[in-house]
Design a protein around this motif. Structure first.
Motif, PDB file in Angstrom:
ATOM      1  N   PRO A 162      51.368   9.612-110.202  1.00 48.73           N
ATOM      2  CA  PRO A 162      52.400   8.563-110.193  1.00 48.73           C
ATOM      3  C   PRO A 162      53.618   9.022-109.407  1.00 48.73           C
ATOM      4  CG  PRO A 162      51.579   8.982-112.416  1.00 48.73           C
ATOM      5  CD  PRO A 162      51.045  10.071-111.551  1.00 48.73           C
ATOM      6  N   LEU A 173      44.423   6.538-113.893  1.00 49.92           N
ATOM      7  CA  LEU A 173      45.551   6.715-114.812  1.00 49.92           C
ATOM      8  C   LEU A 173      45.131   7.524-116.034  1.00 49.92           C
ATOM      9  CD1 LEU A 173      48.460   6.138-115.647  1.00 49.92           C
ATOM     10  CD2 LEU A 173      47.683   3.934-116.570  1.00 49.92           C
ATOM     11  N   PHE A 209      52.858   6.558-118.545  1.00 46.96           N
ATOM     12  CA  PHE A 209      51.629   5.819-118.830  1.00 46.96           C
ATOM     13  C   PHE A 209      51.952   4.365-119.172  1.00 46.96           C
ATOM     14  CE2 PHE A 209      48.264   4.081-121.371  1.00 46.96           C
ATOM     15  CZ  PHE A 209      47.103   4.530-120.757  1.00 46.96           C
ATOM     16  N   GLU A 217      52.983   2.567-115.904  1.00 50.58           N
ATOM     17  CA  GLU A 217      51.864   2.352-114.976  1.00 50.58           C
ATOM     18  C   GLU A 217      50.906   1.298-115.510  1.00 50.58           C
ATOM     19  OE1 GLU A 217      51.458   3.413-111.988  1.00 50.58           O
ATOM     20  OE2 GLU A 217      53.150   4.790-111.899  1.00 50.58           O
TER      21      GLU A 217
END
Length: 277
Positions: free
Chosen positions: A4, A80, A98, A101
């Motif tokens: 990320p 992810l 998390f 995203e």
């Protein structure tokens, strides 16, 4: 491997430090063993995420427990979960990323924000079980309009930076409130036990004077609560928490010690405070 794109601001680092400190205090107040029921979902399992979506969302728009019909969604979610499983990022920051995203990928037709917050809570509880049951979701929802207004004017990197700060501020407020509640309950229980005629040591060192039994001022109450929560707290930390000068803190501590309400155990540098309530 998926990475990320984010930046950790100095504010976020300070929040991580303060939250970790408060969680330590909360664990001390709660006890060394904090029993938490076995979680229904594994926060590192993508299959469990789909199962959780099926249970949390009514599915008025269909697609319950299923990703959107977009081949990129499954790929992005797989990457992810691979990242969340292997990253060495601090658990507080990791859970925020998390959450962000997941909502950005928008893998489901509905319920993405709710599921993102729920999954972040699972990650946090897996890290520190004492966080189970704290009302993080309600506080985040309460402040959601403010968050969305700010995001509308930010670039992608700035969005995630702001998101991390926003969630960490919410979490800090929740943990601080829980610590406050635990301290107040602890002090209240001690006072109740005392009023019920609890046997006390009557030696000169531990006996209360008439002054010690008098009602504490607001400043004294605040200091006593912090000493109960963290017996090793420093003068500097007390000064920052209460927004009082160190000279003022020392003056109140001296008055409390004179009345036998508190005492210093050990050396000034490495000792701790004992509250005689």
């Amino acid at each position: 491997m998926f990475e990320p794109s984010y930046q950790i601001s100095s504010e976020a680092l300070c929040l991580v430090s303060e939250i970790s400190e408060q969680i330590g205090i909360l664990e001390t107040l709660t006890g060394s063993v904090h029993e938490v029921p076995e979680p229904s979902f594994n926060p590192f399992s993508e299959d469990d995420l789909l199962r959780a979506h099926e249970q949390l969302v009514d599915g008025l728009s269909g697609g319950v427990g299923q990703y959107r019909d977009d081949p990129r969604v499954r790929l992005h979610m797989s990457m992810l979960f691979d990242w969340i499983t292997h990253t060495e990022e601090h658990p507080l920051v990791r859970s925020c990323i998390f959450h962000y995203e997941l909502t950005s990928i928008h893998p489901f037709l509905e319920g993405n924000e709710r599921l993102g917050l729920f999954w972040q809570t699972l990650l946090l509880v897996q890290w520190r079980p004492v966080l189970a049951g704290l009302p993080l979701e309600s506080l985040v929802v309460e402040r959601q309009q403010e968050y969305r207004r700010v995001l509308a004017y930010l670039s992608e990197t700035a969005k995630i930076t702001h998101f991390i700060e926003y969630i960490l501020r919410c979490l800090l407020d929740v943990v601080l409130q829980e610590v406050k509640n635990k301290v107040e309950n602890k002090v209240e229980n001690k006072v109740k036990n005392k009023s019920r005629g609890k046997v006390q040591d009557k030696t000169p060192e531990n006996a209360f004077t008439d002054d010690a039994e008098a009602q504490l001022s607001k400043s004294e109450q605040r200091i006593v609560k912090l000493l109960v929560a963290d017996p090793r707290i420093t003068i500097g930390a007390l000064s920052r928490r209460l927004q009082l000068s160190e000279a003022g803190i020392n003056k109140v501590l001296a008055a409390l010690r004179k009345r036998g309400i508190i005492e210093r155990v050990g050396a000034n540098k490495n000792g701790s405070w004992k509250v005689n309530l």
